[in-house]
Design an enzyme around this catalytic site. Structure first.
Site, PDB file in Angstrom:
ATOM      1  N   SER A 166       4.408   0.749 -13.350  1.00 34.22           N
ATOM      2  CA  SER A 166       4.914   0.316 -12.050  1.00 34.22           C
ATOM      3  C   SER A 166       6.364  -0.158 -12.180  1.00 34.22           C
ATOM      4  CB  SER A 166       3.972  -0.745 -11.465  1.00 34.22           C
ATOM      5  OG  SER A 166       4.180  -0.894 -10.081  1.00 34.22           O
ATOM      6  N   ASP A 175      -2.690   6.430  -5.383  1.00 34.61           N
ATOM      7  CA  ASP A 175      -1.960   5.178  -5.583  1.00 34.61           C
ATOM      8  C   ASP A 175      -1.407   4.699  -4.243  1.00 34.61           C
ATOM      9  OD1 ASP A 175      -0.208   3.100  -6.351  1.00 34.61           O
ATOM     10  OD2 ASP A 175       0.162   4.051  -8.293  1.00 34.61           O
ATOM     11  N   HIS A 201      -3.661   2.666  -8.451  1.00 34.29           N
ATOM     12  CA  HIS A 201      -2.567   1.970  -9.130  1.00 34.29           C
ATOM     13  C   HIS A 201      -3.074   1.286 -10.395  1.00 34.29           C
ATOM     14  CE1 HIS A 201       1.542   0.591  -9.117  1.00 34.29           C
ATOM     15  NE2 HIS A 201       1.165  -0.654  -9.275  1.00 34.29           N
TER      16      HIS A 201
END
Length: 221
Positions: free
Chosen positions: A111, A169, A196
């Site tokens: 991320s 995601d 995610h």
């Protein structure tokens, strides 16, 4: 690369996501570390900036952290931040971790940590001696929208990368991760049906190991 010829596992410096920390990242990557056992070792580092407001779990000893902010004490991946704050300190923290805990062979970012790792790759490809890494695995990454960061993407980044994209995601949409991959020369893109997180089921395990094997001794490097 000389250290790789000793037959030891590859060493990856792990860069966690926004509102995580080294400890939280370690807790959430157990399946990944098992998948890489014997082939690669994952050593994580905490971002230098505590996120204001602390954690929802009230853990004062281990506040959630971030690599940079797009607004005052906050971060949004899609925000075109006019005055992003904190990135230089984070680049210095990564350089320090590479120097103090190394040698490392590559990076594994998740991320916001993957977005930071991509910036490190750009600096490495330009010859920045602070970042002696040979490759990166970027999970749920994205390019920063801040104009101040646009220089990282001006030219194609010539460092081998594996980009892991979650079709479901909801935090970093798949097109953002694909857009980041397009800034690299010959990126490898691995798609998974999940959201995610860092996937570590059999198909992803095979893709990680196939990618990592390129950097082991006697494997084509």
């Amino acid at each position: 690369a000389a250290a790789m010829s000793e037959g030891r596992p590859l060493r990856l410096l792990g860069l966690h996501g926004y509102r995580q920390s080294e400890r939280r990242f370690r807790q959430r990557t157990g399946a990944l570390r098992r998948a890489l056992r014997g082939r690669a070792e994952l050593v994580a580092v905490s971002a230098p900036h505590p996120v204001p407001g602390g954690g929802e779990d009230g853990d004062g000893d281990d506040p959630p952290r971030g690599w940079w902010f797009s607004g005052p004490g906050a971060f949004e991946a899609g925000e075109v931040a006019a005055a992003p704050a904190g990135l230089e300190e984070s680049l210095s923290a990564v350089a320090a971790a590479l120097a103090e805990h190394g040698p490392f062979d590559g990076l594994l970012g998740f991320s916001q940590g993957a977005a930071l790792a991509a910036m490190v790759c750009a600096l490495r490809a330009r010859g920045d001696p602070r970042f002696p890494v040979a490759f990166a695995i970027l999970v749920a990454g994205f390019p920063s929208r801040a104009p101040a960061h646009s220089h990282f993407y001006r030219e194609p980044i010539a460092l081998p990368t594996l980009h892991v994209v979650g079709d479901a995601d909801a935090v970093i949409a798949a097109p953002l991760s694909r857009e980041l991959a397009q800034h690299f020369v010959e990126p490898v893109v691995l798609t998974h049906p999940g959201g995610h997180f860092i996937p570590a089921a059999a198909p992803q395990k095979k893709a990680y190991l196939d990618f990592l094997d390129r950097f082991r001794p006697g494997q084509g490097q």
